[in-house]
Scaffold this motif. Structure first.
Motif, mmCIF file in Angstrom:
data_model
loop_
_atom_site.group_PDB
_atom_site.id
_atom_site.type_symbol
_atom_site.label_atom_id
_atom_site.label_comp_id
_atom_site.label_asym_id
_atom_site.label_seq_id
_atom_site.Cartn_x
_atom_site.Cartn_y
_atom_site.Cartn_z
ATOM 1 N N GLY A 73 0.785 -1.328 -0.118
ATOM 2 C CA GLY A 73 0.074 -0.110 -0.004
ATOM 3 C C GLY A 73 0.860 1.336 0.003
ATOM 4 O O GLY A 73 0.232 2.482 0.374
ATOM 5 N N ARG A 74 2.044 1.232 -0.246
ATOM 6 C CA ARG A 74 2.923 2.304 -0.083
ATOM 7 C C ARG A 74 2.980 3.441 -1.073
ATOM 8 O O ARG A 74 3.357 4.372 -0.926
ATOM 9 N N ALA A 75 2.670 3.090 -2.159
ATOM 10 C CA ALA A 75 2.848 3.898 -3.406
ATOM 11 C C ALA A 75 1.654 3.713 -4.295
ATOM 12 O O ALA A 75 1.922 3.011 -5.464
ATOM 13 N N THR A 76 0.662 4.609 -4.401
ATOM 14 C CA THR A 76 -0.320 4.419 -5.350
ATOM 15 C C THR A 76 -0.590 5.885 -6.115
ATOM 16 O O THR A 76 -0.509 6.890 -5.292
ATOM 17 N N SER A 77 -1.202 5.950 -7.099
ATOM 18 C CA SER A 77 -1.361 6.965 -7.915
ATOM 19 C C SER A 77 -0.316 8.214 -8.075
ATOM 20 O O SER A 77 -0.381 9.302 -7.853
ATOM 21 N N ALA A 78 0.889 7.589 -8.142
ATOM 22 C CA ALA A 78 2.179 8.406 -8.257
ATOM 23 C C ALA A 78 2.151 9.265 -9.411
ATOM 24 O O ALA A 78 2.518 10.209 -9.623
ATOM 25 N N ALA A 79 1.589 8.464 -10.457
ATOM 26 C CA ALA A 79 1.308 9.253 -11.636
ATOM 27 C C ALA A 79 0.512 10.440 -11.708
ATOM 28 O O ALA A 79 1.073 11.357 -12.191
ATOM 29 N N ALA A 80 -0.277 10.444 -11.174
ATOM 30 C CA ALA A 80 -1.180 11.639 -10.782
ATOM 31 C C ALA A 80 -0.864 12.662 -10.315
ATOM 32 O O ALA A 80 -0.725 13.863 -10.388
ATOM 33 N N LEU A 81 0.385 12.328 -9.130
ATOM 34 C CA LEU A 81 1.087 13.265 -8.416
ATOM 35 C C LEU A 81 1.944 13.944 -9.162
ATOM 36 O O LEU A 81 2.068 15.338 -9.189
ATOM 37 N N ALA A 82 2.742 13.199 -10.100
ATOM 38 C CA ALA A 82 3.879 13.624 -10.966
ATOM 39 C C ALA A 82 2.963 14.377 -11.990
ATOM 40 O O ALA A 82 3.609 15.486 -12.120
ATOM 41 N N ALA A 83 1.962 14.197 -12.269
ATOM 42 C CA ALA A 83 1.278 15.021 -13.273
ATOM 43 C C ALA A 83 0.817 16.285 -12.754
ATOM 44 O O ALA A 83 0.935 17.657 -13.479
ATOM 45 N N CYS A 84 0.214 16.393 -11.640
ATOM 46 C CA CYS A 84 -0.498 17.448 -10.997
ATOM 47 C C CYS A 84 0.344 18.312 -10.102
ATOM 48 O O CYS A 84 0.430 19.645 -10.157
ATOM 49 N N ALA A 85 1.466 17.791 -9.572
ATOM 50 C CA ALA A 85 2.043 18.590 -8.449
ATOM 51 C C ALA A 85 2.824 19.695 -9.387
ATOM 52 O O ALA A 85 2.974 20.961 -8.790
ATOM 53 N N ALA A 86 3.361 19.432 -10.460
ATOM 54 C CA ALA A 86 4.178 20.418 -11.402
ATOM 55 C C ALA A 86 2.949 21.636 -11.633
ATOM 56 O O ALA A 86 3.684 22.762 -12.059
ATOM 57 N N PRO A 144 -2.062 12.124 10.783
ATOM 58 C CA PRO A 144 -2.041 10.779 10.413
ATOM 59 C C PRO A 144 -2.696 10.757 8.949
ATOM 60 O O PRO A 144 -3.767 11.356 8.773
ATOM 61 N N VAL A 145 -2.134 10.280 7.862
ATOM 62 C CA VAL A 145 -2.680 10.266 6.527
ATOM 63 C C VAL A 145 -2.687 8.904 6.154
ATOM 64 O O VAL A 145 -1.666 8.236 6.155
ATOM 65 N N GLY A 146 -3.970 8.502 5.653
ATOM 66 C CA GLY A 146 -3.754 7.160 4.860
ATOM 67 C C GLY A 146 -3.225 6.785 3.803
ATOM 68 O O GLY A 146 -3.182 7.823 2.935
ATOM 69 N N GLU A 147 -2.518 5.714 3.466
ATOM 70 C CA GLU A 147 -1.662 5.358 2.606
ATOM 71 C C GLU A 147 -2.503 5.757 1.063
ATOM 72 O O GLU A 147 -1.708 6.106 0.235
ATOM 73 N N ASP A 148 -3.556 5.440 1.056
ATOM 74 C CA ASP A 148 -4.275 5.418 -0.186
ATOM 75 C C ASP A 148 -4.668 6.859 -0.499
ATOM 76 O O ASP A 148 -5.265 7.314 -1.649
ATOM 77 N N GLN A 149 -4.721 7.768 0.421
ATOM 78 C CA GLN A 149 -5.115 9.134 0.256
ATOM 79 C C GLN A 149 -3.809 10.161 0.422
ATOM 80 O O GLN A 149 -4.039 11.220 -0.017
ATOM 81 N N PHE A 150 -2.675 9.704 0.405
ATOM 82 C CA PHE A 150 -1.503 10.462 0.708
ATOM 83 C C PHE A 150 -1.245 11.498 -0.462
ATOM 84 O O PHE A 150 -0.990 12.644 -0.482
ATOM 85 N N ASN A 151 -1.257 10.816 -1.812
ATOM 86 C CA ASN A 151 -0.859 11.673 -2.921
ATOM 87 C C ASN A 151 -1.863 12.836 -3.274
ATOM 88 O O ASN A 151 -1.399 13.850 -3.663
ATOM 89 N N GLN A 152 -3.108 12.533 -2.998
ATOM 90 C CA GLN A 152 -4.208 13.332 -3.378
ATOM 91 C C GLN A 152 -4.106 14.650 -2.364
ATOM 92 O O GLN A 152 -4.369 15.767 -2.615
ATOM 93 N N LEU A 153 -3.855 14.019 -0.988
ATOM 94 C CA LEU A 153 -3.744 15.229 0.057
ATOM 95 C C LEU A 153 -2.542 16.111 -0.187
ATOM 96 O O LEU A 153 -2.498 17.293 -0.156
ATOM 97 N N LEU A 154 -1.396 15.398 -0.839
ATOM 98 C CA LEU A 154 -0.574 16.264 -1.107
ATOM 99 C C LEU A 154 -0.453 17.251 -2.105
ATOM 100 O O LEU A 154 -0.037 18.285 -2.046
ATOM 101 N N ILE A 155 -1.089 16.826 -3.152
ATOM 102 C CA ILE A 155 -1.506 17.728 -4.302
ATOM 103 C C ILE A 155 -2.256 18.833 -3.997
ATOM 104 O O ILE A 155 -2.089 19.980 -4.129
ATOM 105 N N SER A 156 -3.375 18.427 -3.053
ATOM 106 C CA SER A 156 -4.195 19.649 -2.640
ATOM 107 C C SER A 156 -3.432 20.587 -1.496
ATOM 108 O O SER A 156 -3.347 21.729 -1.604
ATOM 109 N N ALA A 157 -2.646 20.000 -0.551
ATOM 110 C CA ALA A 157 -1.743 20.822 0.254
ATOM 111 C C ALA A 157 -0.820 21.790 -0.666
ATOM 112 O O ALA A 157 -0.687 22.968 -0.368
ATOM 113 N N ALA A 158 -0.353 21.089 -1.697
ATOM 114 C CA ALA A 158 0.660 22.020 -2.498
ATOM 115 C C ALA A 158 -0.141 23.130 -3.155
ATOM 116 O O ALA A 158 0.257 24.332 -3.409
ATOM 117 N N ALA A 159 -1.166 22.823 -3.519
ATOM 118 C CA ALA A 159 -2.016 23.871 -4.446
ATOM 119 C C ALA A 159 -2.512 24.992 -3.508
ATOM 120 O O ALA A 159 -2.440 26.058 -3.671
#
Length: 465
Positions: A9-22, A73-88
């Protein structure tokens, strides 16, 4: 079983993060400090007991330093989306804990890290107090991207009692694994059980563990995708044969693989170190159910051996898959507070952090300058389990514990050493390798399956380049 205990469960939807974080980096102010000078810390642990245990460590840090900490605390399946939101929103945390290797590379690729702060922590603690391999895997050239904290390992587990009765060698190589599977496979016992479910990171991790020892890499030194190389075709063919001829029917996932072995219905299986406490009968909702386990819940633990590194016919040397999880400092954070916090988590708070789940938190900071093996020595005596607690040493042979201690030094991972860590992270979204494994396990020809998977990876590579 909660996803936080799964190896996949440690790394899901990383492609979405790579695309969106930029797209949102311009909005990032990073680590929006509290008015009282406090810091915000994200941890990828969201089970209540683990959050409570971490909060106690955090409270100790605040008491000693005077620095307030908001623990999120951040759920593993929510991490990348929360990171995108926090960055925005310009509201990134100051520190992130439990960061996987692919996540570290994705954060780095999007320039979200304070590598100078990370380097300061490592230098203060002493590079020679870490396993060299953990530092290598969390480094990009001369830049230290994260402070490696602990690891979990992917292991091949096997029934030592059955192997000894049949006069079989330990399953350390493709040939030995296949020979044992053929010899032990009966109507009531599968020779081997391993993950085959498509779209599942656990399937990819299981195959990567098998493939690495055969010299199969995702990319070569030049960054070219090599999933369709002869070594990878051979690895796919081996795994497909093993599953088709000597395993249980149907697609297998993280739960069913474990269940087959726990029921005494398989002679070998591949899982992470997170299974060790469960195999010892220390967790009520995942108890071994084999016939012998009724009288002795620890029967399987006492009669199971482990193989860390697997050797394939085309590989130069045996290789070991695993994950290193780290602490890292986010760019534009409260640097002094963040550095002090991470140093605390790697010193006074380190063993308490490891003690949250010792079976899946093998220390990669092995000791201190004064006591070079302090943390690994203490780790073996830490109690594990959920409903019942006891040290791993109460159930497993010394050679098993030694293999676990030594395992982090021999870790390998696809793409990281070839400078393609962002690609590794991006593939976690589409899971082309898991799809390929499922297909060969269902009878598809290995070469064409490998070629299709390689093309999918090349397409992903183009999207993140």
């Amino acid at each position: 079983m909660p996803t936080t205990r799964r190896p996949a469960g440690r790394a899901t939807s990383a492609a979405a993060l790579a695309a969106c974080a930029a797209l949102v980096l311009a909005a990032c102010s990073g680590g929006d400090d509290d008015a009282d000078g406090g810091i915000t810390v994200w941890i990828q642990e969201d089970l209540p007991d683990r959050v409570a245990a971490t909060q106690e460590i955090v409270d100790g840090f605040t008491s000693a330093s005077g620095i307030a900490v908001e623990l999120v605390p951040v759920g593993e399946d929510q991490f990348n989306q929360l990171l995108i939101s926090a960055a925005a929103a310009g509201d990134l945390p100051d520190v992130i804990g439990g960061v996987s290797l692919p996540q570290v590379r994705t954060l780095s690729a999007n320039e979200l890290l304070d590598v100078d702060a990370v380097a300061e922590v490592v230098q203060t603690l002493g590079e020679d107090t870490f396993t060299g391999r953990a530092l290598e895997l969390t480094r990009d050239g001369d830049a230290q991207l994260a402070v490696p904290s602990e690891s979990w390992l992917q292991l091949l587990y096997y029934r030592t009692d059955l192997f000894e009765a049949a006069g079989l060698d330990p399953p350390t190589s493709y040939d030995a694994i296949l020979a044992a599977a053929e010899e032990l496979d009966t109507e009531d016992l599968a020779g081997f059980v391993g993950a085959t479910a498509p779209g599942d990171a656990f399937t990819e991790q299981t195959f990567e563990h098998v493939a690495l020892g055969n010299g199969c890499e995702l990319v070569d030194e030049g960054g070219e995708v090599t999933l369709d190389s002869p070594a990878c075709v051979e690895a796919l063919d081996f795994y497909g044969t093993l599953v088709q001829e000597h395993s249980v029917p149907g697609a297998q996932d993280v739960d069913t693989v474990r269940a087959s072995y726990f029921a005494g219905q398989a002679a070998m299986f591949i899982w992470s170190t997170f299974v060790l406490d469960e195999m010892a009968g220390l967790r009520n909702d995942a108890m071994p159910s084999c016939d012998e386990c009724a009288e002795n819940p620890a029967f399987l633990a006492e009669n199971t051996g482990v193989v860390t590194a697997i050797d394939g016919p085309s590989g130069g040397e045996p290789a070991q898959f695993g994950e290193v999880t780290s602490w890292t400092v986010v760019g534009e954070s409260d640097r002094d507070g963040a550095v002090a916090f991470v140093e605390h988590m790697m010193t006074d708070g380190y063993l308490d952090w490891i003690a949250i789940a010792p079976e899946g938190k093998v220390p990669v900071r092995v000791g201190t300058a004064e006591n070079p093996t302090e943390f690994t020595d203490a780790w073996a005596e830490l109690p594990v389990g959920v409903d019942t607690k006891a040290p791993l040493a109460d159930f497993y042979a010394p050679e098993v514990l030694e293999a676990l201690r030594a395992g982090p030094e021999g870790l390998s991972r696809w793409a990281l050493e070839q400078g393609q860590g962002d690609l590794l992270g991006a593939t976690q979204g589409e899971q082309p390798v898991a799809t390929a494994v499922n297909e060969v396990s269902s009878g598809s020809e290995a070469r064409s399956t490998a070629e299709t998977a390689a093309e999918a990876v090349r397409s992903i590579q183009e999207s993140v380049s």
